[in-house]
Motif scaffolding. Sequence first.
Motif, short mmCIF file in Angstrom:
data_model
loop_
_atom_site.label_atom_id
_atom_site.label_comp_id
_atom_site.label_asym_id
_atom_site.label_seq_id
_atom_site.Cartn_x
_atom_site.Cartn_y
_atom_site.Cartn_z
N SER A 53 0.88 -1.11 -0.05
CA SER A 53 -0.04 0.11 -0.24
C SER A 53 0.97 1.22 0.02
CB SER A 53 -0.99 0.09 1.29
OG SER A 53 -0.37 -0.03 2.37
N GLY A 54 0.43 2.36 -0.29
CA GLY A 54 1.11 3.64 -0.24
C GLY A 54 1.47 4.09 1.23
N GLU A 55 1.55 3.42 2.14
CA GLU A 55 1.65 4.00 3.59
C GLU A 55 3.30 3.85 3.90
OE1 GLU A 55 0.77 0.40 6.53
OE2 GLU A 55 -0.91 1.49 5.59
N GLY A 56 4.04 3.88 2.77
CA GLY A 56 5.55 3.45 3.11
C GLY A 56 6.21 4.80 3.54
N TYR A 57 7.55 4.82 3.34
CA TYR A 57 8.38 5.74 3.97
C TYR A 57 8.30 6.84 3.07
CZ TYR A 57 10.67 1.77 5.84
OH TYR A 57 10.87 0.78 6.82
N SER A 58 8.73 8.18 3.63
CA SER A 58 8.78 9.27 2.76
C SER A 58 9.79 9.33 1.80
CB SER A 58 8.76 10.57 3.68
OG SER A 58 10.04 10.51 4.52
N PHE A 59 10.17 10.44 1.14
CA PHE A 59 11.48 10.49 0.15
C PHE A 59 12.90 10.53 1.09
CE2 PHE A 59 14.55 12.93 -2.17
CZ PHE A 59 14.87 11.99 -3.14
N ASN A 60 12.73 11.44 2.10
CA ASN A 60 13.77 11.70 2.93
C ASN A 60 14.32 10.53 3.74
OD1 ASN A 60 14.49 14.17 1.95
ND2 ASN A 60 13.10 15.18 3.73
N GLU A 61 13.26 9.73 4.08
CA GLU A 61 13.47 8.35 4.87
C GLU A 61 14.09 7.45 4.00
OE1 GLU A 61 10.09 8.48 8.21
OE2 GLU A 61 9.66 7.67 6.44
N ILE A 62 13.77 7.27 2.53
CA ILE A 62 14.35 6.32 1.76
C ILE A 62 15.48 6.95 1.48
CG2 ILE A 62 14.15 5.67 -0.61
CD1 ILE A 62 11.20 5.86 -0.19
N LYS A 63 15.90 8.03 1.34
CA LYS A 63 17.48 8.58 1.14
C LYS A 63 18.28 8.19 1.96
CE LYS A 63 18.35 13.05 0.98
NZ LYS A 63 18.45 14.39 0.30
N GLY A 64 17.75 8.57 3.49
CA GLY A 64 18.47 8.01 4.62
C GLY A 64 18.79 6.75 4.81
N ILE A 65 17.83 5.91 4.41
CA ILE A 65 17.97 4.29 4.53
C ILE A 65 18.99 3.90 3.46
CG2 ILE A 65 16.77 2.27 3.94
CD1 ILE A 65 14.28 3.38 5.76
#
Length: 170
Positions: free
Chosen positions: A88-100
Motif C-alpha cells: 500500500s502507499g503507507e511507506g516511507y517518505s522520500f527523505n526516509e528512503i534517502k537516509g535508509i
Amino acid sequence: MKKFFAAFFVFLTLCSFASFADDVTISDAEPYNEKTIPQWVKDMRRAEIITLGSWPFTTLMVSLTYSMAMFASHNWDSSYFRNPFSSSGEGYSFNEIKGILLSSAAISVGIGATDLVWQIVKREKAKKKRNADQLKNVTITPVDSNEDRIFVFEGAKKEYIFGNLESPIF
C-alpha cells in the motif's frame, strides 16, 4: 504501427552486424595466470563483490531497524510502524528512503573495506609464518676443530674441471 516498424528496423540492423564478426576459437584465448592479474586487483574485485552483494541485506536490516526505532520511540504506537514489505502507499517518505539507502550503502562499504583489510592482514600473516618456517629449518653448525678445516696453500696446483672452471676442491 510506425513504432513497430522502427523497432523492427533497428532490430534487423543490430542483428546484421553479427554476420561481420570474426570467428574466434577457444584456442586463441589465453588463460589467466598470476602474472596477468596483480593481487591488488583481485583484492579490490573481492571487496567490490562483497560490498555490492551485502547492500540488499543491509538495506533490509536498516529499514527494519529504522521502523522498529520509530515504533519504539513513539511508545509502541502502531501508526508509526512502517512496514517495508507493504504494497500500500503507507511507506516511507522520500527523505526516509534517502537516509535508509545512504546508511545501507555506508554500512555495505564498511563491510567490504573490513573484508579487504582482513584479507590483506591474513595474507601478510601467512607470508610471515611461511618465511619464519623457512628460516627455522636452517641450521648453522660452527666448526670448532682444526681437523675439519681445509687449508689452501699458495703453491698448490690448480686443476680445472672443464675449460677454465677451477675445481672447487683445489
